[in-house]
Design a protein around this motif. Structure first.
Motif, PDB file in Angstrom:
ATOM      1  N   TYR A  94      38.469  32.651  45.550  1.00  0.00           N
ATOM      2  CA  TYR A  94      38.189  31.558  46.480  1.00  0.00           C
ATOM      3  C   TYR A  94      39.428  31.115  47.243  1.00  0.00           C
ATOM      4  O   TYR A  94      39.333  30.333  48.191  1.00  0.00           O
ATOM      5  N   ALA A  95      40.593  31.616  46.839  1.00  0.00           N
ATOM      6  CA  ALA A  95      41.836  31.269  47.532  1.00  0.00           C
ATOM      7  C   ALA A  95      42.806  32.429  47.439  1.00  0.00           C
ATOM      8  O   ALA A  95      42.890  33.105  46.411  1.00  0.00           O
ATOM      9  N   VAL A  96      43.539  32.639  48.530  1.00  0.00           N
ATOM     10  CA  VAL A  96      44.596  33.646  48.536  1.00  0.00           C
ATOM     11  C   VAL A  96      45.736  33.114  49.392  1.00  0.00           C
ATOM     12  O   VAL A  96      45.513  32.573  50.478  1.00  0.00           O
ATOM     13  N   GLY A  97      46.931  33.222  48.868  1.00  0.00           N
ATOM     14  CA  GLY A  97      48.097  32.735  49.589  1.00  0.00           C
ATOM     15  C   GLY A  97      49.118  33.836  49.791  1.00  0.00           C
ATOM     16  O   GLY A  97      49.293  34.698  48.920  1.00  0.00           O
ATOM     17  N   VAL A  98      49.781  33.813  50.933  1.00  0.00           N
ATOM     18  CA  VAL A  98      50.789  34.831  51.268  1.00  0.00           C
ATOM     19  C   VAL A  98      52.004  34.137  51.859  1.00  0.00           C
ATOM     20  O   VAL A  98      51.876  33.245  52.704  1.00  0.00           O
ATOM     21  N   ARG A  99      53.175  34.583  51.405  1.00  0.00           N
ATOM     22  CA  ARG A  99      54.440  34.132  52.001  1.00  0.00           C
ATOM     23  C   ARG A  99      55.239  35.379  52.354  1.00  0.00           C
ATOM     24  O   ARG A  99      55.508  36.219  51.501  1.00  0.00           O
ATOM     25  N   GLY A 100      55.587  35.505  53.627  1.00  0.00           N
ATOM     26  CA  GLY A 100      56.345  36.670  54.051  1.00  0.00           C
ATOM     27  C   GLY A 100      55.440  37.783  54.552  1.00  0.00           C
ATOM     28  O   GLY A 100      54.314  37.540  54.986  1.00  0.00           O
ATOM     29  N   PRO A 101      55.921  39.040  54.494  1.00  0.00           N
ATOM     30  CA  PRO A 101      55.154  40.166  55.046  1.00  0.00           C
ATOM     31  C   PRO A 101      53.761  40.269  54.423  1.00  0.00           C
ATOM     32  O   PRO A 101      53.574  39.991  53.237  1.00  0.00           O
ATOM     33  N   MET A 102      52.791  40.656  55.232  1.00  0.00           N
ATOM     34  CA  MET A 102      51.412  40.736  54.765  1.00  0.00           C
ATOM     35  C   MET A 102      51.255  41.857  53.732  1.00  0.00           C
ATOM     36  O   MET A 102      51.597  43.008  53.996  1.00  0.00           O
ATOM     37  N   PRO A 103      50.755  41.570  52.551  1.00  0.00           N
ATOM     38  CA  PRO A 103      50.566  42.611  51.536  1.00  0.00           C
ATOM     39  C   PRO A 103      49.342  43.466  51.868  1.00  0.00           C
ATOM     40  O   PRO A 103      48.433  43.018  52.576  1.00  0.00           O
ATOM     41  N   PRO A 104      49.270  44.666  51.343  1.00  0.00           N
ATOM     42  CA  PRO A 104      48.162  45.575  51.673  1.00  0.00           C
ATOM     43  C   PRO A 104      46.931  45.300  50.806  1.00  0.00           C
ATOM     44  O   PRO A 104      46.466  46.167  50.050  1.00  0.00           O
ATOM     45  N   ILE A 105      46.384  44.098  50.901  1.00  0.00           N
ATOM     46  CA  ILE A 105      45.269  43.710  50.031  1.00  0.00           C
ATOM     47  C   ILE A 105      44.007  43.339  50.803  1.00  0.00           C
ATOM     48  O   ILE A 105      43.036  42.868  50.215  1.00  0.00           O
ATOM     49  N   PHE A 106      44.020  43.574  52.103  1.00  0.00           N
ATOM     50  CA  PHE A 106      42.867  43.173  52.913  1.00  0.00           C
ATOM     51  C   PHE A 106      42.118  44.365  53.504  1.00  0.00           C
ATOM     52  O   PHE A 106      41.226  44.204  54.330  1.00  0.00           O
ATOM     53  N   THR A 158      41.803  43.788  44.303  1.00  0.00           N
ATOM     54  CA  THR A 158      42.966  43.174  44.944  1.00  0.00           C
ATOM     55  C   THR A 158      44.171  43.189  44.020  1.00  0.00           C
ATOM     56  O   THR A 158      45.296  43.514  44.438  1.00  0.00           O
ATOM     57  N   VAL A 159      43.962  42.855  42.754  1.00  0.00           N
ATOM     58  CA  VAL A 159      45.060  42.869  41.790  1.00  0.00           C
ATOM     59  C   VAL A 159      45.613  44.288  41.621  1.00  0.00           C
ATOM     60  O   VAL A 159      46.834  44.493  41.543  1.00  0.00           O
ATOM     61  N   LYS A 160      44.741  45.287  41.605  1.00  0.00           N
ATOM     62  CA  LYS A 160      45.204  46.674  41.492  1.00  0.00           C
ATOM     63  C   LYS A 160      46.067  47.058  42.682  1.00  0.00           C
ATOM     64  O   LYS A 160      47.094  47.736  42.527  1.00  0.00           O
ATOM     65  N   LEU A 161      45.677  46.621  43.875  1.00  0.00           N
ATOM     66  CA  LEU A 161      46.479  46.923  45.067  1.00  0.00           C
ATOM     67  C   LEU A 161      47.843  46.245  44.997  1.00  0.00           C
ATOM     68  O   LEU A 161      48.858  46.831  45.395  1.00  0.00           O
ATOM     69  N   LEU A 162      47.888  45.024  44.508  1.00  0.00           N
ATOM     70  CA  LEU A 162      49.163  44.318  44.372  1.00  0.00           C
ATOM     71  C   LEU A 162      50.077  45.037  43.372  1.00  0.00           C
ATOM     72  O   LEU A 162      51.270  45.218  43.621  1.00  0.00           O
TER      73      LEU A 162
END
Length: 236
Positions: free
Chosen positions: A145-157, A171-175
């Motif tokens: 229900y929430a996702v936060g990003v600081r800095g370069p966009m991670p490859p999770i979308f 998503t966790v596996k991609l991170l």
């Protein structure tokens, strides 16, 4: 890493009959489902104000475009929020686009389907983003229900089956595969289907029984709408 307060993005769609909360239609009329969607949005924005992010942003989807929507213009004025359009594309592409506009100082993006989420838990996710690059708060249906990003966009979308029960795990596996540090926000439940509305009503009844005099509901607008629809009747 800077500890400046991140922005908070409320990601939502204009509540329109037969287009909003369609999985509730049948148990509710199309107009009632749209009223409930509106209540979810207003409660989410009120929570956003209460936790004092650096900026409140409404990332909106509307038939005529967010900037032309009188509904979203009124909300933006009322909650002192910046209004941006989600744009086109998949859910992941639209979320990445919204987050990317505020990546320099960080932003937490929330949906509006967790109306009973305690404000303190939302604040915990926002605060966690001050300490790490990515924050993700799971929902009990297997998404988040929430996702936060600081800095370069991670490859999770990308490479995610949106709407499936495996969104959070994927998503966790991609991170992990990308070696990107992340923190988990508190888990909570979404309200998408009629069974979820029943859970929400039961939860609100329990909270009302135990609520101290003068304390407030976690979602007062939603609670009011549920009462008017006859879904929520507090025991005396």
């Amino acid at each position: 890493m800077s500890l400046s307060r991140p922005a908070l993005i409320v990601f939502c769609r204009e509540p329109v009959a037969n287009q909003s909360k369609t999985r509730l239609i049948g148990a509710l009329t199309p107009a009632a489902a749209a009223r409930l969607s509106d209540a979810f949005i207003r409660d989410a924005l009120a929570k956003a104000v209460s936790i004092r992010p650096s900026q409140i942003v409404i990332a909106a989807s509307a038939t005529s475009g967010a900037e032309r929507s009188e509904y979203f213009q009124r909300l933006a004025r009322r909650f002192a929020a910046e209004l941006i359009d989600q744009g086109n594309g998949s859910l992941g592409r639209r979320m990445a686009r919204a987050l990317g506009q505020f990546s320099s100082h960080g932003a937490l993006l929330i949906g509006t389907d967790t109306p009973s989420l305690p404000t303190a838990l939302l604040d915990a996710s926002l605060a966690a983003l001050c300490r790490t690059r990515v924050v993700i708060a799971p929902s009990l249906d297997g998404g988040y229900y929430a996702v936060g990003v600081r800095g370069p966009m991670p490859p999770i979308f990308t490479a995610i089956r949106w709407g499936s029960g495996g969104v959070f795990d994927s998503t966790v596996k991609l991170l992990k595969r990308a070696g990107i540090p992340y923190a988990l926000g508190p888990a909570w439940y979404d309200v998408d289907r009629w069974a979820d509305v029943m859970l929400l009503a039961a939860h609100l009844r329990l909270l009302a029984r135990s609520r101290r005099r003068g304390s407030s509901s976690p979602c007062p607008v939603t609670e009011s709408v549920l009462k008017r629809l006859g879904v929520l009747r507090h025991a005396r």
